[in-house]
Design a protein around this motif. Structure first.
Motif, PDB file in Angstrom:
ATOM      1  N   HIS A 208      -9.395  -8.735  -7.624  1.00 50.68           N
ATOM      2  CA  HIS A 208      -8.811  -7.583  -8.331  1.00 50.68           C
ATOM      3  C   HIS A 208      -8.332  -8.098  -9.694  1.00 50.68           C
ATOM      4  N   TRP A 209      -9.286  -8.638 -10.473  1.00 52.65           N
ATOM      5  CA  TRP A 209      -9.144  -8.903 -11.909  1.00 52.65           C
ATOM      6  C   TRP A 209      -8.444 -10.197 -12.308  1.00 52.65           C
TER       7      TRP A 209
ATOM      8  N   ASN B 135     -13.046  -5.433  -7.132  1.00 54.44           N
ATOM      9  CA  ASN B 135     -12.450  -4.155  -7.500  1.00 54.44           C
ATOM     10  C   ASN B 135     -12.894  -3.792  -8.922  1.00 54.44           C
TER      11      ASN B 135
ATOM     12  N   ASN C 172     -13.064   4.492  -6.165  1.00 50.20           N
ATOM     13  CA  ASN C 172     -11.743   4.692  -6.761  1.00 50.20           C
ATOM     14  C   ASN C 172     -11.871   5.843  -7.739  1.00 50.20           C
TER      15      ASN C 172
ATOM     16  N   TYR D 251      -9.691   8.809 -10.194  1.00 49.10           N
ATOM     17  CA  TYR D 251      -8.439   9.344 -10.740  1.00 49.10           C
ATOM     18  C   TYR D 251      -8.647  10.641 -11.514  1.00 49.10           C
TER      19      TYR D 251
ATOM     20  N   HIS E  86     -10.655   5.463 -16.643  1.00 44.20           N
ATOM     21  CA  HIS E  86     -10.467   6.719 -15.925  1.00 44.20           C
ATOM     22  C   HIS E  86     -10.501   7.885 -16.889  1.00 44.20           C
TER      23      HIS E  86
ATOM     24  N   GLU F 288      -9.076   3.916  -3.753  1.00 44.04           N
ATOM     25  CA  GLU F 288      -7.923   4.199  -4.622  1.00 44.04           C
ATOM     26  C   GLU F 288      -7.962   5.647  -5.059  1.00 44.04           C
TER      27      GLU F 288
ATOM     28  N   TRP G 281      -3.272   5.042  -4.005  1.00 42.31           N
ATOM     29  CA  TRP G 281      -2.787   4.103  -5.012  1.00 42.31           C
ATOM     30  C   TRP G 281      -1.505   4.682  -5.573  1.00 42.31           C
TER      31      TRP G 281
ATOM     32  N   GLU H 230       1.673  -2.108 -13.863  1.00 43.32           N
ATOM     33  CA  GLU H 230       0.472  -1.333 -14.172  1.00 43.32           C
ATOM     34  C   GLU H 230      -0.240  -1.935 -15.399  1.00 43.32           C
ATOM     35  N   TRP H 231      -0.666  -3.195 -15.247  1.00 39.28           N
ATOM     36  CA  TRP H 231      -1.498  -3.875 -16.236  1.00 39.28           C
ATOM     37  C   TRP H 231      -0.921  -3.751 -17.654  1.00 39.28           C
TER      38      TRP H 231
ATOM     39  N   PHE I 128       3.140   4.489 -10.094  1.00 39.67           N
ATOM     40  CA  PHE I 128       2.111   5.067  -9.217  1.00 39.67           C
ATOM     41  C   PHE I 128       2.525   5.072  -7.747  1.00 39.67           C
TER      42      PHE I 128
HETATM   43  C1  FCB Z   1      -7.241   1.153 -11.142  1.00 40.49           C
HETATM   44  C2  FCB Z   1      -6.862  -0.242 -10.723  1.00 40.49           C
HETATM   45  C3  FCB Z   1      -5.501  -0.339 -10.103  1.00 40.49           C
HETATM   46  C4  FCB Z   1      -4.502   0.530 -10.831  1.00 40.49           C
HETATM   47  C5  FCB Z   1      -5.017   1.951 -10.926  1.00 40.49           C
HETATM   48  C6  FCB Z   1      -4.056   2.924 -11.573  1.00 40.49           C
HETATM   49  O1  FCB Z   1      -8.162   1.071 -12.175  1.00 40.49           O
HETATM   50  O2  FCB Z   1      -7.822  -0.744  -9.818  1.00 40.49           O
HETATM   51  O3  FCB Z   1      -5.122  -1.689 -10.085  1.00 40.49           O
HETATM   52  O4  FCB Z   1      -4.233   0.007 -12.069  1.00 40.49           O
HETATM   53  O5  FCB Z   1      -6.223   1.964 -11.653  1.00 40.49           O
END
Ligand code: FCB
Length: 489
Positions: free
Chosen positions: A139-140, A183, A313, A315, A335, A390, A437, A444-445, A453
């Motif tokens: 996961h990155w 991911n 995943n 959104y 997204h 997600e 999620w 959040e990155w 979230f």
């Molecule tokens: C996705 C990621 C997750 C989180 C959600 C909001 O792209 O996989 O880690 O940041 O968005």
């Protein structure tokens, strides 16, 4: 150059509202998801070395407020209470990721047992509480040492990933049945090496496409490596943030723009993984950037091997047209929104705000997109079970004076999207589970801690966890298999 094929993927019109009550199959998994760097903290403990996200978040100007995952929500030390909380919330599944640099600090060579032990203890704790674990291997958070050696644009990184997958598969394959290789490789490739808004923060269009291919190769090699050491009953999948790309109008130029972005968002992964070939139109669209000569003989066979499931995943959808400078700039954070297009050769495409209510991320709420996506992959990959790995929303949650956190918008978001999943099942899709999620608020990155979230609120001063009303709503859904009304607490 590999042979090309592009499946026809007509866009579905969303069907009518589901019958009431909305009831799910008994075996449906009611999960929540997290990832290592977003929750664990303990970045310098037990032999863990920096990943690209440690380096990136510690680089001035890269994350909101200069925030980092150094402490995050301290899950590394609080995992027992977190698992107890999951059980209290009625969750039947939990998706988490393993930190590569915790178990293989240099990204190569022997495993650090103490790192693996953390995940062994976490898995055992989950199993003791009757919660099905689902592991994401990547996961990155690439070990920094591998980025220093070239990162994902280098072919060797894919082989390193396979070695790491084998280590984790050997350690946990006896007790974890659900495995996810990568991911959202789209984000790793295009946000990491294209727009540079994610680690490692490079802005090199050719490198982003090389990275995409080597991520695909890593998925293929990793799948074989896992299967070579795990019981055959285990499932191997990948989690993709496939885009629902809609044209602004039926004007042929807008439809062509949507097809182009569909190749760059979806075809670049689904082509090789599900169909054994990159779309020919993707090669054409990226001709000015790369010649794809790094796709070697045999790679597509490695990438295209039967999977046991597909993780989606979702959104928000993406709305595009042929570029018109008057209509504003491109958006791209994976997204459907943001300031810079991460795609090479997409200057002739404009990205637009989608209609409807928006979450705190600025993403529009559109459950019909989730239905559309599930049905598309039901057609593209018939017979392959689907998990929603997600789905969720950020809102500006604030505790009330009595400490409770009421988040009706998140409840409405979850209900709408779960109802869309149920409609897809009625329409013939084999959806086996849903992972909200996220379990709890987290890092959040690039947005740091400002976007929440979680179904569980985290006080970042005390790290105290408080289930929001959405967590209790979801608990009722999980315990009964029926979606409660939005106003039910
Ligand atoms: C996705 C990621 C997750 C989180 C959600 C909001 O792209 O996989 O880690 O940041 O968005």
């Amino acid at each position: 150059m590999p042979e090309s094929a592009q499946p026809e993927t007509p866009i579905l019109v969303s069907p009518a509202a589901p019958e009431s009550p909305v009831t799910f199959p008994p075996a449906f998994l009611w999960g929540a998801a997290t990832s290592a760097y977003q929750i664990e903290g303990a970045v310098r403990e037990d032999g863990r070395t920096p990943s690209i996200w440690d380096t990136f978040s510690h680089t001035p100007g890269k994350t909101a407020g200069g925030e980092t995952g150094d402490i995050a929500v301290d899950h590394y030390h609080r995992y027992r209470e977190d698992v107890a909380m999951m059980a209290d919330l009625g969750l039947t599944a939990y998706r988490f990721s393993v930190s590569w640099s915790r178990v293989q600090p240099t990204g190569r060579g022997p495993a650090v047992q103490v790192g693996l032990d953390f995940y062994r203890r976490l898995v055992d704790e989950l199993l003791q509480h009757g919660i099905t674990p689902a592991i994401t291997l990547y996961h990155w958070d690439l070990p920094q040492e591998l980025e220093d050696a070239g990162g994902w644009p280098e072919r060797d990184t894919a082989y390193r990933f396979a070695e790491y997958a084998q280590i984790v598969g050997e350690a946990l394959g006896d007790r974890v049945e659900h495995w996810i290789t990568l991911n959202e490789p789209w984000c790793s490739a295009f946000l990491g090496y294209g727009s540079g808004v994610h680690a490692p923060g490079r802005t090199d269009p050719a490198a982003s496409l090389r990275a995409a291919h080597h991520l695909n190769l890593a998925h293929g090699l990793g799948t074989s490596a896992l299967r070579s050491v795990m019981p055959t009953r285990n499932e191997v999948a990948i989690s993709l943030n496939s885009s629902v790309v809609r044209p602004l109008s039926q004007d042929p130029a807008d439809v062509a723009a949507a097809r182009k972005i569909d190749d760059l968002a979806n075809g670049v992964f689904h082509g090789p993984i599900l169909h054994g070939a990159y779309p020919k139109s993707l090669f054409e669209a990226t001709r000015s950037v790369t010649d794809w000569s790094y796709v070697q003989d045999g790679d597509l066979e490695v990438i295209h091997q039967p999977l046991n499931a597909l993780g989606l995943n979702y959104y928000t959808p993406t709305l595009v047209s042929a570029a018109d400078p008057k209509l504003g700039g491109p958006r791209a954070d994976g997204h459907g929104a943001s300031e810079h297009s991460p795609w090479p050769a997409s200057a002739d495409v404009a990205f637009h705000q989608t209609p409807g209510d928006r979450t705190e991320m600025g993403w529009s709420v559109d459950p019909s997109g989730l239905h559309e996506l599930i049905m598309r992959y039901t057609r593209e990959a018939p017979g392959l079970p689907i998990y929603i790995t997600e789905n969720g929303a950020a809102y500006d949650d604030k505790p009330a004076a009595d400490g409770t956190v009421h988040d009706p918008e998140r409840i409405a978001y979850l209900r709408g999207h779960l109802a869309a999943v149920r409609r897809a099942i009625t329409d013939g899709a084999d959806v086996r589970g849903y992972f909200l999620w996220s379990l709890m608020d987290n890092f959040e990155w690039a947005y740091g801690y400002e976007k929440r979230f979680g179904a569980v609120y985290v006080d970042y001063t005390t790290l105290e966890r408080t289930p929001k009303s959405s967590a209790r709503w979801y608990e009722r859904a999980a315990r009964t298999g029926v979606l409660p009304e939005v106003d039910a607490r």
